[in-house]
Write a protein that holds these residues in place. Structure first.
Motif, PDB file in Angstrom:
ATOM      1  N   ARG A 290       0.824  -1.219   0.000  1.00  0.00           N
ATOM      2  CA  ARG A 290       0.000   0.000   0.000  1.00  0.00           C
ATOM      3  C   ARG A 290       0.852   1.261   0.000  1.00  0.00           C
ATOM      4  O   ARG A 290       0.501   2.267   0.620  1.00  0.00           O
ATOM      5  N   SER A 291       2.013   1.220  -0.673  1.00  0.00           N
ATOM      6  CA  SER A 291       2.868   2.414  -0.675  1.00  0.00           C
ATOM      7  C   SER A 291       2.173   3.561  -1.398  1.00  0.00           C
ATOM      8  O   SER A 291       1.277   3.352  -2.220  1.00  0.00           O
TER       9      SER A 291
ATOM     10  N   VAL B  45       5.852  -5.831  -9.656  1.00  0.00           N
ATOM     11  CA  VAL B  45       6.458  -4.492  -9.569  1.00  0.00           C
ATOM     12  C   VAL B  45       7.829  -4.550  -8.877  1.00  0.00           C
ATOM     13  O   VAL B  45       8.684  -3.699  -9.102  1.00  0.00           O
TER      14      VAL B  45
ATOM     15  N   ILE C 281      11.488  -4.822  -7.398  1.00  0.00           N
ATOM     16  CA  ILE C 281      12.865  -4.769  -7.931  1.00  0.00           C
ATOM     17  C   ILE C 281      13.791  -4.865  -6.729  1.00  0.00           C
ATOM     18  O   ILE C 281      13.879  -3.921  -5.949  1.00  0.00           O
TER      19      ILE C 281
ATOM     20  N   THR D 240       7.437   2.133 -16.360  1.00  0.00           N
ATOM     21  CA  THR D 240       7.490   3.286 -15.449  1.00  0.00           C
ATOM     22  C   THR D 240       8.222   4.448 -16.137  1.00  0.00           C
ATOM     23  O   THR D 240       7.753   5.587 -16.122  1.00  0.00           O
TER      24      THR D 240
HETATM   25  P1  NAD Z   1       7.316   0.077   0.111  1.00  0.00           P
HETATM   26  O1  NAD Z   1       8.617  -0.583   0.384  1.00  0.00           O
HETATM   27  O2  NAD Z   1       7.141   1.522   0.379  1.00  0.00           O
HETATM   28  O3  NAD Z   1       6.167  -0.667   0.933  1.00  0.00           O
HETATM   29  C1  NAD Z   1       6.009  -2.058   0.923  1.00  0.00           C
HETATM   30  C2  NAD Z   1       4.536  -2.371   1.124  1.00  0.00           C
HETATM   31  O4  NAD Z   1       4.419  -3.790   1.196  1.00  0.00           O
HETATM   32  C3  NAD Z   1       3.943  -1.813   2.411  1.00  0.00           C
HETATM   33  O5  NAD Z   1       2.746  -1.143   2.076  1.00  0.00           O
HETATM   34  C4  NAD Z   1       3.660  -3.034   3.274  1.00  0.00           C
HETATM   35  O6  NAD Z   1       2.453  -2.904   4.016  1.00  0.00           O
HETATM   36  C5  NAD Z   1       3.543  -4.139   2.255  1.00  0.00           C
HETATM   37  N1  NAD Z   1       3.952  -5.423   2.801  1.00  0.00           N
HETATM   38  C6  NAD Z   1       5.098  -5.725   3.463  1.00  0.00           C
HETATM   39  N2  NAD Z   1       5.102  -7.016   3.835  1.00  0.00           N
HETATM   40  C7  NAD Z   1       3.938  -7.545   3.420  1.00  0.00           C
HETATM   41  C8  NAD Z   1       3.365  -8.820   3.491  1.00  0.00           C
HETATM   42  N3  NAD Z   1       3.984  -9.824   4.092  1.00  0.00           N
HETATM   43  N4  NAD Z   1       2.153  -9.003   2.917  1.00  0.00           N
HETATM   44  C9  NAD Z   1       1.508  -8.022   2.301  1.00  0.00           C
HETATM   45  N5  NAD Z   1       2.013  -6.759   2.172  1.00  0.00           N
HETATM   46  C10 NAD Z   1       3.215  -6.529   2.742  1.00  0.00           C
HETATM   47  O7  NAD Z   1       6.843  -0.314  -1.360  1.00  0.00           O
HETATM   48  P2  NAD Z   1       7.171   0.305  -2.786  1.00  0.00           P
HETATM   49  O8  NAD Z   1       7.961   1.557  -2.711  1.00  0.00           O
HETATM   50  O9  NAD Z   1       5.870   0.271  -3.497  1.00  0.00           O
HETATM   51  O10 NAD Z   1       8.145  -0.807  -3.409  1.00  0.00           O
HETATM   52  C11 NAD Z   1       7.767  -2.154  -3.559  1.00  0.00           C
HETATM   53  C12 NAD Z   1       8.702  -2.825  -4.531  1.00  0.00           C
HETATM   54  O11 NAD Z   1       8.493  -2.283  -5.816  1.00  0.00           O
HETATM   55  C13 NAD Z   1      10.193  -2.638  -4.237  1.00  0.00           C
HETATM   56  O12 NAD Z   1      10.880  -3.807  -4.640  1.00  0.00           O
HETATM   57  C14 NAD Z   1      10.574  -1.487  -5.144  1.00  0.00           C
HETATM   58  O13 NAD Z   1      11.948  -1.506  -5.482  1.00  0.00           O
HETATM   59  C15 NAD Z   1       9.721  -1.780  -6.340  1.00  0.00           C
HETATM   60  N6  NAD Z   1       9.400  -0.627  -7.179  1.00  0.00           N
HETATM   61  C16 NAD Z   1       9.486  -0.832  -8.518  1.00  0.00           C
HETATM   62  C17 NAD Z   1       9.123   0.170  -9.393  1.00  0.00           C
HETATM   63  C18 NAD Z   1       9.189  -0.107 -10.853  1.00  0.00           C
HETATM   64  O14 NAD Z   1       9.222   0.824 -11.644  1.00  0.00           O
HETATM   65  N7  NAD Z   1       9.159  -1.377 -11.265  1.00  0.00           N
HETATM   66  C19 NAD Z   1       8.718   1.411  -8.900  1.00  0.00           C
HETATM   67  C20 NAD Z   1       8.613   1.601  -7.521  1.00  0.00           C
HETATM   68  C21 NAD Z   1       8.950   0.552  -6.659  1.00  0.00           C
END
Ligand code: NAD
Length: 293
Positions: free
Chosen positions: A165-166, A232, A234, A275
């Motif tokens: 939920r980021s 998503v 990485i 993205t």
């Molecule tokens: P974040 O790290 O800010 O937050 C992680 C989320 O996951 C939180 O909301 C948390 O509640 C949830 N979470 C954690 N453990 C959990 C579990 N066991 N079950 C269910 N939910 C759980 O997240 P972010 O910034 O959205 O990043 C997530 C991933 O996406 C990372 O690997 C990041 O590098 C990647 N990312 C990729 C792109 C892209 O362009 N592909 C862009 C942004 C982020």
């Protein structure tokens, strides 16, 4: 199983942008200009910013990369943002996240003018997106909707489960998928770290969008036959067989999920490339004053 090819799809999106830029410039418009501020020298951030700068040149944009040392104070960064806000030659700019701990990310996000916030992180853009008003949509969720559109994936009436939920991925994604629009109209379940019995939700999902930053978290056992899997995640995972010493791993276990999925994004080569293409789309819209008129 059909692979949702981010390389091919982002190239198609960028080819359209390039043509649009050529037309815009031939009619006397200014070349779109994207600027990026990079604080410190985090390896992953360096890679992302380099890819954004490279994409700018591919589509015919001007770009500026402003590097600031990791000791940069919050005040210095806000002053740089103020400078870019006022620079009429810059159509849109981003501050690459994450920032060093001593800098308040929210303060940074809200200091960027909404009209130049091509990452779509400013509360004004998030609010406008939530209300269905013209807005810069956060680049990753925007890229995912374009991927669904390019592959004409039926989403209407489907159950979409978002994991994570980021503010930059999971939350805006859940809002977009629930919208009354063509590649959305889903019934959405937003799950997070406090969700109980996650598997019950994922097993019932037609579409799973996984964004939690835990490598290979979503396994084939957790999804139903024919599900669409959008990965998503990485994460750099240590790997001695690679020259760099690491490999990029998504949040889905590709092998087991691919055996059951109807469509799946690879990592790398999936959402990440979309993205960047979406950031280019937002910047073109900024140069043409399409969102804020
Ligand atoms: P974040 O790290 O800010 O937050 C992680 C989320 O996951 C939180 O909301 C948390 O509640 C949830 N979470 C954690 N453990 C959990 C579990 N066991 N079950 C269910 N939910 C759980 O997240 P972010 O910034 O959205 O990043 C997530 C991933 O996406 C990372 O690997 C990041 O590098 C990647 N990312 C990729 C792109 C892209 O362009 N592909 C862009 C942004 C982020």
């Amino acid at each position: 199983m059909i692979l949702l090819d981010g390389k091919k799809t982002s190239a198609e999106v960028k080819a359209v942008i390039k043509k649009d830029v050529e037309e815009f410039v031939s009619k006397g418009g200014k070349k779109p200009h994207l600027a990026a501020i990079l604080v410190g020298s985090d390896g992953a951030s360096e890679t992302y910013v380099a890819s954004k700068v490279r994409s700018c040149s591919e589509v015919g944009f001007d770009s500026t990369l402003e590097r600031m040392p990791s000791q940069t104070t919050e005040e210095e960064l806000l002053a740089k943002i103020d400078e870019f806000n006022k620079n009429a030659d810059i159509d849109g700019f981003i501050v690459q996240l994450p920032l060093p701990n001593h800098i308040d990310e929210q303060k940074v996000t809200t200091t960027i003018f909404p009209e130049k916030d091509v990452d779509g992180f400013h509360p004004v853009n998030v609010g406008r997106m939530a209300l269905g008003q013209p807005a810069y949509i956060s680049a990753t969720p925007y890229g995912i909707t374009q991927m669904l559109e390019q592959y004409k994936i039926e989403t209407s009436g489907k159950h979409c489960v978002v994991i994570g939920r980021s503010n930059i991925v999971g939350s805006p994604m859940s809002i977009l998928m629930a919208k009354n629009s063509k590649y959305a109209n889903c019934t959405v379940t937003l799950t997070h770290s406090r969700t109980k019995n996650l598997e019950e939700f994922t097993k019932a999902a037609d579409i799973v969008i996984v964004a939690l930053g835990k490598p290979a978290f979503l396994t084939g056992e957790m999804i139903k036959e024919g599900a669409v899997v959008i990965d998503v995640g990485i994460t750099r995972v240590p790997d001695d067989s690679k020259k760099s010493g690491f490999r990029i791993q998504g949040d889905a276990d590709f092998k087991s999920c691919a055996e059951k999925a109807s469509y799946i994004t690879p990592v790398p080569g999936g959402v990440g490339l979309m993205t960047v293409a979406s950031l280019m789309k937002n910047t073109l819209a900024a140069a043409k004053n399409e969102i804020y008129g």
